[in-house]
Design a protein around this motif. Structure first.
Motif, PDB file in Angstrom:
ATOM      1  N   UNK A   4      56.370 -31.390  55.101  1.00 54.47           N
ATOM      2  CA  UNK A   4      57.018 -32.430  54.286  1.00 54.47           C
ATOM      3  C   UNK A   4      54.992 -32.506  54.105  1.00 54.47           C
ATOM      4  N   UNK A   5      54.762 -33.638  52.640  1.00 55.97           N
ATOM      5  CA  UNK A   5      53.267 -33.956  52.035  1.00 55.97           C
ATOM      6  C   UNK A   5      53.240 -34.988  53.552  1.00 55.97           C
ATOM      7  N   UNK A   6      51.951 -34.710  53.495  1.00 53.84           N
ATOM      8  CA  UNK A   6      51.266 -36.127  54.393  1.00 53.84           C
ATOM      9  C   UNK A   6      51.376 -35.540  56.238  1.00 53.84           C
ATOM     10  N   UNK A   7      51.900 -34.072  56.337  1.00 55.32           N
ATOM     11  CA  UNK A   7      52.070 -33.770  57.354  1.00 55.32           C
ATOM     12  C   UNK A   7      50.384 -33.461  58.122  1.00 55.32           C
ATOM     13  N   UNK A   8      49.449 -33.218  57.241  1.00 60.18           N
ATOM     14  CA  UNK A   8      48.338 -33.215  57.754  1.00 60.18           C
ATOM     15  C   UNK A   8      48.059 -30.993  57.629  1.00 60.18           C
ATOM     16  N   UNK A   9      49.086 -30.121  56.791  1.00 57.18           N
ATOM     17  CA  UNK A   9      48.938 -29.059  56.516  1.00 57.18           C
ATOM     18  C   UNK A   9      47.096 -28.493  56.122  1.00 57.18           C
ATOM     19  N   UNK A  10      46.500 -29.855  54.941  1.00 57.02           N
ATOM     20  CA  UNK A  10      45.654 -29.793  54.595  1.00 57.02           C
ATOM     21  C   UNK A  10      44.882 -29.462  56.099  1.00 57.02           C
ATOM     22  N   UNK A  11      44.832 -30.661  56.022  1.00 58.28           N
ATOM     23  CA  UNK A  11      43.881 -30.939  57.521  1.00 58.28           C
ATOM     24  C   UNK A  11      42.954 -29.913  58.822  1.00 58.28           C
ATOM     25  N   UNK A  16      40.270 -25.258  60.476  1.00 53.64           N
ATOM     26  CA  UNK A  16      39.889 -24.142  60.779  1.00 53.64           C
ATOM     27  C   UNK A  16      39.042 -23.031  59.922  1.00 53.64           C
ATOM     28  N   UNK A  17      39.297 -23.110  58.634  1.00 51.80           N
ATOM     29  CA  UNK A  17      38.114 -22.840  58.439  1.00 51.80           C
ATOM     30  C   UNK A  17      36.497 -22.960  58.647  1.00 51.80           C
ATOM     31  N   UNK A  18      36.696 -24.620  58.998  1.00 46.91           N
ATOM     32  CA  UNK A  18      34.913 -25.256  59.119  1.00 46.91           C
ATOM     33  C   UNK A  18      34.335 -24.711  59.842  1.00 46.91           C
ATOM     34  N   UNK A  48      39.459 -34.135  51.074  1.00 49.27           N
ATOM     35  CA  UNK A  48      39.470 -34.174  53.037  1.00 49.27           C
ATOM     36  C   UNK A  48      38.963 -32.836  53.957  1.00 49.27           C
ATOM     37  N   UNK A  49      38.120 -32.372  52.893  1.00 49.93           N
ATOM     38  CA  UNK A  49      36.950 -31.611  53.074  1.00 49.93           C
ATOM     39  C   UNK A  49      36.133 -32.603  53.315  1.00 49.93           C
ATOM     40  N   UNK A  50      35.505 -33.710  52.424  1.00 48.04           N
ATOM     41  CA  UNK A  50      34.859 -34.706  52.519  1.00 48.04           C
ATOM     42  C   UNK A  50      34.389 -35.241  53.843  1.00 48.04           C
ATOM     43  N   UNK A  51      35.559 -35.808  54.327  1.00 51.48           N
ATOM     44  CA  UNK A  51      35.541 -36.443  55.095  1.00 51.48           C
ATOM     45  C   UNK A  51      35.507 -35.435  56.857  1.00 51.48           C
ATOM     46  N   UNK A 103      48.973 -23.155  48.865  1.00 51.05           N
ATOM     47  CA  UNK A 103      50.523 -23.221  48.359  1.00 51.05           C
ATOM     48  C   UNK A 103      50.455 -22.135  47.709  1.00 51.05           C
ATOM     49  N   UNK A 104      50.296 -20.796  48.488  1.00 48.28           N
ATOM     50  CA  UNK A 104      50.494 -19.648  47.670  1.00 48.28           C
ATOM     51  C   UNK A 104      51.618 -18.887  47.607  1.00 48.28           C
ATOM     52  N   UNK A 105      52.760 -19.563  47.737  1.00 46.31           N
ATOM     53  CA  UNK A 105      54.008 -19.600  47.134  1.00 46.31           C
ATOM     54  C   UNK A 105      54.097 -19.660  45.865  1.00 46.31           C
ATOM     55  N   UNK A 106      52.892 -21.000  45.403  1.00 49.19           N
ATOM     56  CA  UNK A 106      53.131 -20.556  44.334  1.00 49.19           C
ATOM     57  C   UNK A 106      52.919 -20.183  43.455  1.00 49.19           C
ATOM     58  N   UNK A 107      51.606 -18.760  43.593  1.00 56.20           N
ATOM     59  CA  UNK A 107      51.193 -17.884  42.755  1.00 56.20           C
ATOM     60  C   UNK A 107      52.372 -16.889  42.915  1.00 56.20           C
ATOM     61  N   UNK A 108      53.532 -16.628  43.795  1.00 58.77           N
ATOM     62  CA  UNK A 108      54.245 -15.718  43.485  1.00 58.77           C
ATOM     63  C   UNK A 108      55.559 -16.243  42.331  1.00 58.77           C
TER      64      UNK A 108
END
Length: 108
Positions: A4-11, A16-18, A48-51, A103-108
């Protein structure tokens, strides 16, 4: 897999990338490329990255804005990849350590 939106996926993917960023490298060498499917999402991901990069020495660039300078972490929309890689001044991706596709699923 969807959460669900707001669950912290982006963070989660941002953190993990930083950890892969080498802060001893020049600040304009792209190490992480984040690709999203819309300008709105690009701006949200950038916030999100800025924070997360505060006081880390990691540089960040939002290629959806007018500030399109190379940085350690670059966030862009998929439609901009072609011109970024084949334009007059193509981005140097030789030091790229990770590509994140949100959101890779949107690309396919």
């Amino acid at each position: 897999m969807q959460a669900p939106a707001g669950s912290g996926k982006t963070g989660a993917f941002a953190l993990s990338s930083l950890i892969r960023v080498d802060t001893s490298m020049p600040k304009d060498i792209i190490q992480i490329l984040v690709v999203v499917n819309s300008r709105e999402l690009c701006n949200q991901v950038h916030k999100v990255y800025e924070k997360l990069v505060l006081k880390t020495g990691i540089t960040l660039s939002n290629f959806c804005s007018k500030n399109k300078k190379p940085a350690m972490v670059v966030i862009t929309v998929h439609g901009s990849l072609g011109p970024m890689l084949s334009g007059r001044k193509p981005l140097n991706l030789k030091s790229l350590k990770q590509v994140v596709v949100d959101e890779a699923d949107v690309f396919f």
